[in-house]
Scaffold this active site. Structure first.
Site, short mmCIF file in Angstrom:
data_model
loop_
_atom_site.label_atom_id
_atom_site.label_comp_id
_atom_site.label_asym_id
_atom_site.label_seq_id
_atom_site.Cartn_x
_atom_site.Cartn_y
_atom_site.Cartn_z
N THR A 1 0.84 -1.21 0.00
CA THR A 1 0.00 0.00 0.00
C THR A 1 0.87 1.26 0.00
OG1 THR A 1 -1.51 -1.27 1.41
CG2 THR A 1 -1.99 1.06 1.13
N SER B 1 6.27 3.69 8.63
CA SER B 1 5.11 4.41 9.15
C SER B 1 4.72 4.02 10.57
CB SER B 1 3.95 4.23 8.19
OG SER B 1 2.90 5.07 8.55
N HIS B 2 3.54 3.46 10.73
CA HIS B 2 3.01 3.16 12.07
C HIS B 2 3.53 1.82 12.61
CE1 HIS B 2 0.55 1.47 8.95
NE2 HIS B 2 0.19 0.52 9.79
N ASP C 1 1.89 9.63 13.63
CA ASP C 1 2.51 8.31 13.55
C ASP C 1 4.01 8.39 13.28
OD1 ASP C 1 2.34 9.14 10.90
OD2 ASP C 1 2.05 7.11 10.15
N ASP D 1 5.96 8.32 10.67
CA ASP D 1 6.48 9.22 9.64
C ASP D 1 5.69 10.51 9.52
OD1 ASP D 1 4.33 7.73 8.62
OD2 ASP D 1 5.04 7.94 6.55
N ASP E 1 2.52 11.29 8.86
CA ASP E 1 1.42 11.55 7.91
C ASP E 1 0.04 11.25 8.49
OD1 ASP E 1 1.83 8.83 7.84
OD2 ASP E 1 2.01 8.68 5.65
N ARG E 2 -0.01 10.55 9.62
CA ARG E 2 -1.32 10.25 10.20
C ARG E 2 -1.65 11.22 11.33
NH1 ARG E 2 -2.56 3.87 10.41
NH2 ARG E 2 -1.73 3.38 8.35
N THR F 1 -7.74 2.04 -1.26
CA THR F 1 -6.91 2.36 -0.09
C THR F 1 -5.48 2.72 -0.51
OG1 THR F 1 -8.22 0.97 1.35
CG2 THR F 1 -5.95 1.35 2.00
N GLU G 1 -8.60 9.20 4.55
CA GLU G 1 -8.81 7.77 4.73
C GLU G 1 -9.23 7.51 6.17
OE1 GLU G 1 -6.13 5.06 2.29
OE2 GLU G 1 -4.71 6.48 3.14
N LYS H 1 -0.70 12.43 2.91
CA LYS H 1 -1.50 12.82 4.06
C LYS H 1 -0.58 13.51 5.05
CE LYS H 1 -1.48 8.08 5.97
NZ LYS H 1 -1.05 7.20 4.86
C1 VG1 Z 1 -2.81 1.14 5.77
C2 VG1 Z 1 -4.09 1.94 5.76
C3 VG1 Z 1 -4.14 2.82 4.52
C4 VG1 Z 1 -2.90 3.72 4.48
C5 VG1 Z 1 -1.66 2.87 4.56
C6 VG1 Z 1 -0.40 3.69 4.65
O1 VG1 Z 1 -2.77 0.30 4.63
O2 VG1 Z 1 -5.22 1.10 5.81
O3 VG1 Z 1 -5.33 3.57 4.53
O4 VG1 Z 1 -2.88 4.48 3.31
O5 VG1 Z 1 -1.70 2.03 5.72
O6 VG1 Z 1 -0.42 4.54 5.75
P1 VG1 Z 1 -3.15 -1.25 4.69
O7 VG1 Z 1 -2.91 -1.78 3.30
O8 VG1 Z 1 -2.31 -1.85 5.74
O9 VG1 Z 1 -4.59 -1.30 5.08
V1 VG1 Z 1 1.02 4.93 6.49
O10 VG1 Z 1 0.72 6.06 7.63
O11 VG1 Z 1 1.53 3.42 6.83
O12 VG1 Z 1 2.06 5.50 5.25
CO CO Z 2 2.42 6.96 8.14
#
Ligand code: VG1
Ligand code: CO
Length: 544
Positions: free
Chosen positions: A18, A113-114, A278, A280, A282-283, A345, A364, A377
């Site tokens: 993603t 990210s998270h 989060d 990085d 963006d959340r 997504t 999202e 984001k």
């Molecule tokens: C998750 C979220 C998605 C978001 C992605 C990246 O993906 O559901 O909405 O865009 O993380 O966010 P997935 O495929 O695990 O559902 V971040 O803050 O990790 O860059």
């Molecule tokens: Co992130």
């Protein structure tokens, strides 16, 4: 410049998900793993000789090591300049802004990210294109394809670069510019929001603030913007120092992981406003005294009130949400006659809509909101948006949310995640759901009559590209929905996400707990997907 060509073996698992390639640090530490992937990216791109690449990450374990390797590979491949955040740090939205502001060819952002960080945890790398946004699928597909056949990478023979010294170093054939990671971003924020009003609202005590940086990248951004520029007290930022392992926690801004913030916001000593971001940056998670704002509601409330924010005073071109995000923003779009798009997504699907001027705001359900100011984001932006709204409307978070529900009705919403499920079982669940799809329309389950059931497929309205298999959705005649999909960001087994929503127009019923209000749908979801039955689990790992 002396360049070495190093022979290597392809790895078969370098398919970006993603949001970039995410793996355990140990996987990235295999000889040639990171190098191959970076070379595969460069091999798939054209005409970047002499151009600029932006480079930075969220500071997690392996960030500095990876940056030193990437510098040498970028130099060997002919980039003319690298712009790198001091200490190797750049939040994802700041990287997006810097790519745009300095007209860079693209950027590499190092983050998972998270996901947790540390030697035993996760690392990630994503490529952003010249609009500052995540590489669209045609790029990521090409990277993966190239990674499967690559048999060497090129690397410059040079010493490590001092990442901490701001300024430009002219090396043999490449300029390396180390910038402060916050300054450009802070200036952008000042151009979007009413900082004078915010400063006044904070200094007068009308707004009290608590921001949880979760030991991740937003610490320095929050300090500069909320404390230095807006006058908030230094203790209004908690977990402000970025750590390589995020203090051992998941830097994931939700009520489960940002529990320190959540506890304060639901206590008697709660400030007026609380937020978290989060790994990085963006959340965002938005809370007020005794209230949590779902990301889907947050997007809808932003859209309904955007005209109160200086940057959006002229109105919105349109809005977009990812498919599993609740339909709350759609109701705002109908009322204000705005185009509204439903995308798969992942932020990469908003890029074309933003570039074409079809939308101004997007979001999202996964704690992501943003606008056309960058192509990612943006967590701190969302916090400033809410602060500006509170200051302008002179209402509390709870008042803003309840007033919104009164006008538009409430889309009661939640997401259940089953993490680290055996991949074969997870695939079985999806296949089972697919097999049910043709039988469902017209059937009634209690109060719920199925209107349609399908697997979401998206045709990009700008370039016509098609993305299929983007989640199973079951929609009911009464407007309720459920969606099932597998995560594309996890690194262990598979994560099943179940998204549930029900529309409640009656204001006397707006204060219900989502788990209670959605109980029938939650049971129905199990009846359809059988996740508990097939995995033996008794409840989801995370509820958001
Ligand atoms: C998750 C979220 C998605 C978001 C992605 C990246 O993906 O559901 O909405 O865009 O993380 O966010 P997935 O495929 O695990 O559902 V971040 O803050 O990790 O860059
Ligand atoms: Co992130």
């Amino acid at each position: 410049m002396q360049v070495e060509t190093i022979a290597s073996q392809p790895f078969n698992d370098q398919n970006p998900g993603t949001s970039g390639l995410r793996k355990k640090v140990k996987v990235f530490q295999q000889p040639g793993y990171l190098e191959n992937f970076v070379q595969a990216i460069f091999d798939s791109l054209e005409d970047f000789s002499g151009k600029t690449l932006v480079l930075g990450g969220d500071g997690r374990y392996f960030n500095r090591t990876a940056i030193q390797s990437i510098i040498k590979i970028a130099a060997a491949n002919g980039f003319g300049e690298l712009i790198i955040g001091q200490g190797g740090l750049l939040s994802t939205p700041a990287a997006s802004h810097i790519i745009r502001k300095y007209g860079a060819f693209g950027g590499l952002v190092l983050s998972a990210s998270h996901n947790p960080g540390g030697p035993e945890e996760d690392f990630g790398i994503k490529y952003n294109v010249s609009n500052g946004g995540p590489a669209p699928e045609k790029y990521t597909d090409a990277f993966f394809k190239r990674s499967q056949v690559i048999d060497n990478y090129r690397i410059a023979v040079m010493g490590d670069v001092d990442l901490d010294q701001i300024g430009t170093q002219q090396l043999d054939g490449i300029a390396i510019t180390i910038i402060d990671p916050v300054t450009d971003y802070a200036e952008l924020m000042q151009s979007l929001f009413d900082f004078a009003l915010l400063k006044q609202s904070i200094s007068s005590g009308y707004i009290t603030l608590l921001f949880d940086a979760m030991h991740a990248i937003t610490g320095p951004y929050a300090k500069r913007i909320f404390v230095d520029l807006l006058g908030a007290s230094p203790d209004s930022i908690i977990n402000a120092v970025p750590l390589e392992d995020f203090g051992g926690h998941h830097p994931d801004p939700n009520l489960a992981h940002a529990h320190e913030l959540a506890e304060t916001m639901f206590s008697d000593s709660a400030p007026t406003f609380g937020a978290a971001s989060d790994g990085d940056g963006d959340r965002n998670m938005i809370t007020g005294r005794q209230i949590f704002v779902t990301p889907s509601d947050s997007l809808a409330i932003m859209a309904a009130n955007a005209h109160l924010i200086p940057a959006y005073a002229k109105g919105l071109a349109g809005v977009a949400r990812s498919m599993p995000t609740s339909q709350a923003v759609d109701r705002v779009a109908v009322k204000y006659n705005l185009p509204c798009f439903e995308t798969p997504t992942g932020w990469k699907f908003f890029g074309n809509l933003l570039d074409a001027g079809k939308i101004t705001l997007c979001g999202e359900e996964s704690f992501g909101t943003g606008s056309d100011h960058v192509r990612e984001k943006d967590g701190v932006w969302a916090v400033l948006f809410w602060l500006n709204l509170i200051a302008k409307k002179r209402q509390s978070v709870a008042e803003i949310v309840h007033e919104h529900w009164k006008i538009f009705g409430r889309d009661i919403y939640c997401r259940h995640d089953y993490e680290a499920v055996d991949s074969t079982i997870a695939q079985g669940i999806l296949e089972h759901l697919r097999s049910l799809l043709p039988t469902l329309p017209g059937q009634t389950f209690g109060d719920y009559e199925v209107k349609f059931a399908d697997e979401f497929s998206y045709t990009d309205p700008v370039d016509g590209s098609v993305s299929s298999n983007q989640g199973v959705r079951i929609s009911f005649v009464n407007g309720s929905r459920m969606v099932f999909r597998l995560s594309g960001t996890g690194t262990v087994g598979a994560t099943l996400r179940i998204y549930l929503e029900r529309f409640e127009p009656d204001a006397t019923k707006h204060n219900q707990d989502a788990q209670v209000a959605l109980a029938d749908l939650i049971n129905l979801a199990e009846q359809f997907c059988e996740v508990k039955k097939r995995t033996g689990r008794v409840s989801p790992d995370v509820i958001t």
